[in-house]
Design a protein around this motif. Structure first.
Motif, short mmCIF file in Angstrom:
data_model
loop_
_atom_site.label_atom_id
_atom_site.label_comp_id
_atom_site.label_asym_id
_atom_site.label_seq_id
_atom_site.Cartn_x
_atom_site.Cartn_y
_atom_site.Cartn_z
N THR A 245 -102.77 49.70 6.74
CA THR A 245 -102.24 48.55 6.69
C THR A 245 -102.69 48.23 8.64
N GLY A 246 -103.82 48.08 9.21
CA GLY A 246 -104.29 48.01 10.01
C GLY A 246 -103.74 47.68 11.58
N LYS A 247 -103.41 49.54 11.77
CA LYS A 247 -103.48 49.66 12.88
C LYS A 247 -104.07 49.38 14.04
N GLU A 248 -105.23 50.48 13.43
CA GLU A 248 -106.83 50.50 14.81
C GLU A 248 -106.77 48.99 15.29
N LEU A 249 -106.88 48.09 14.10
CA LEU A 249 -107.16 46.59 14.61
C LEU A 249 -106.33 45.66 15.47
N ILE A 250 -105.14 46.03 15.19
CA ILE A 250 -104.17 45.68 17.01
C ILE A 250 -103.74 46.11 17.89
N ALA A 251 -104.08 47.61 17.65
CA ALA A 251 -104.84 48.29 19.00
C ALA A 251 -106.02 47.67 19.49
N ARG A 252 -107.63 47.37 18.96
CA ARG A 252 -108.14 46.72 19.66
C ARG A 252 -107.70 45.40 19.86
N ALA A 253 -107.27 44.39 19.26
CA ALA A 253 -106.93 43.38 19.80
C ALA A 253 -105.80 43.45 21.09
#
Length: 471
Positions: free
Chosen positions: A176-184
């Motif tokens: 679902t893109g959890k790492e992308l949210i963490a980077r944001a």
């Protein structure tokens, strides 16, 4: 111009090298081979390389000898050991000796590419995000594709919590893109100029995870030829992202809890406390409350992590984002591979809009990559989609019956977003009219009791492209 990474493969018969070359096609990675231990030693002293793949059956030099030689040389490149059916005991031993990872020779190409890519990233900066965080103009969330209400809610939460120093727990299914949210979260925070260090707690054996997190002192165990800082030290003044925290062994959860409480820890084999100033962002696809009941996750650690939870919706709950995501993924592949695929047909997109996406955005990426491989040019059509995707959809449609179609299962997950549901129904209605009239807009408009100009405007608004020139 960026340097082309070199993958050195040590195998005597060339079979592993050939497999690596096939796996690395279109990756802009150079593959070279050495046949003997003497060749390897010569290469170490003469030709630089970025990653070494070492066949455990390599003649003239054992894996442990090669690791020791590399540590004493100035090469310093990550070593990936390739063997038949590796067991955990062997893997732990060689990784403690300094290997980057161990992989089965029969591993799938995707698995092999992923490990090599991780090794290359580790070589650039161990455990650290490849690019330093850049100044944020309005919101770094622009890299996150989504205009659905569910994703807008997530982005609002990211923008609220990022400027604080609170611990964030990101929840959501795999893909679902959890790492992308963490980077944001990191890039919108006051720590954005410092490092973001990542570690997947479920991908590293328990015996190694502690040393990866907290580091070790020289002589702490066999093969510890020098002291090494852990990920928490590397993240000092920055952010550490603990991915798949739900898979962390109970024994390590106690030590992590102390770090969160006291901001200090000891390296393995060390006696002196190391103090760190780190912002913690964690993520998991598991239900941690169930883990607490089943005694696999500590309740006190859960409450320390769950200061500010962010739940990511699965793709099936944000279907209106599928066209935007597909366009963005296709454009990303176009910029890196230069393929000639121009877009996605409405028939293929209609399948994607109804499919449930158990693998979420990652599955969508895989479907598009597969279609690009199958096509040289033109648009992605239904025949380019994975068979299981179409079969699953047809089987579901068959179960619905003639009178249920559009609304079957609509309230299975509880309440719905009215605007999103109406928008999806409008898209399907227009597509059905266009298909019934061979995409002649005058006839489709009459079928829908609309003006032609109104139909054209609606098609533009909901991103429906002509299947062929209008007649």
């Amino acid at each position: 111009m960026a340097k082309t990474p070199t993958i050195l493969v040590a195998d005597h018969d060339g079979r592993l090298s050939e497999k690596i070359r096939l796996c690395m096609e279109n990756r802009s990675w150079r593959v070279r081979q050495v046949h003997t231990g003497e060749d390897l030693i010569t290469t170490l002293g003469r030709d630089p390389f970025d990653v070494l793949l070492f066949d455990m059956d390599f003649p003239g030099m054992g894996a442990l000898d090669a690791l020791e030689f590399l540590q004493r040389s100035e090469a310093g490149a990550p070593v990936i050991l390739c063997m038949d059916r590796p067991n955990l005991e062997t893997a732990v031993e060689v990784v403690r000796k300094g290997a980057f990872d161990v992989i089965d020779k029969s591993a799938e190409p995707d698995r092999l590419r992923t490990i090599v890519r991780r090794a290359l990233e580790r070589e650039r900066d161990p455990g650290v995000e490849g690019d330093k965080a850049k100044p944020v103009k309005e919101s770094d969330c622009t890299r996150i594709v989504g205009e659905s209400e569910a994703m807008k809610k997530v982005l609002r939460m990211v923008e609220r919590v990022a400027p604080t120093d609170s611990t964030v727990l990101i929840l959501g299914e795999s893909g679902t893109g959890k790492e992308l949210i963490a980077r944001a979260v990191h890039r919108l925070s006051p720590r954005a100029a410092n490092r973001m260090v990542t570690i997947n707690c479920g991908a590293i054996p328990q015996e190694l995870l502690e040393s990866e997190l907290f580091g070790f002192e020289k002589g702490a165990f066999t093969g510890a030829y020098r002291s090494r800082p852990g990920r928490f030290e590397l993240a000092h003044e920055g952010t550490i992202f603990l991915d798949e925290i739900g898979d962390m062994p109970m024994a390590l959860q106690v030590k992590l809890l102390r770090v969160l409480q006291e901001k200090s820890f000891e390296r393995i084999g060390g006696r002196q406390s190391v103090r760190v100033n780190v912002r913690v962002v964690a993520a998991t696809h598991r239900d941690l409350e169930t883990g607490i009941r089943e005694k696999t996750f500590r309740d006190d650690l859960y409450y320390r992590l769950n200061v500010f939870p962010i739940s990511l919706p699965p793709l099936r709950e944000r279907r209106s984002d599928i066209p935007l995501l597909a366009d963005a993924i296709l454009e990303g592949f176009r910029s890196t591979r230069g393929h000639g695929v121009s877009g996605i047909s409405e028939q293929a997109l209609s399948v994607w809009m109804e499919y449930d996406w158990p693998g979420n955005v990652r599955e969508l990426e895989n479907a598009i990559e597969r279609a690009i491989i199958l096509k040289d040019e033109g648009r992605i059509e239904m025949e380019d989609l994975p068979e299981n995707m179409c079969e699953t959809l047809l089987a579901r449609r068959g179960r619905l019956g003639p009178d249920k179609g559009a609304f079957a299962g609509l309230f299975d997950e509880g309440s719905v977003n009215f605007s999103t549901a109406v928008g999806e129904f409008e898209r399907r209605l227009i597509l059905e009219a266009l298909n019934r009239t061979d995409w002649v807009k005058n006839r489709a408009a009459r079928l829908l009791n609309l003006k032609r100009t109104t139909l054209v405007e609606k098609m533009k608004r909901i991103r429906i492209q002509d299947a062929e020139p209008d007649r």
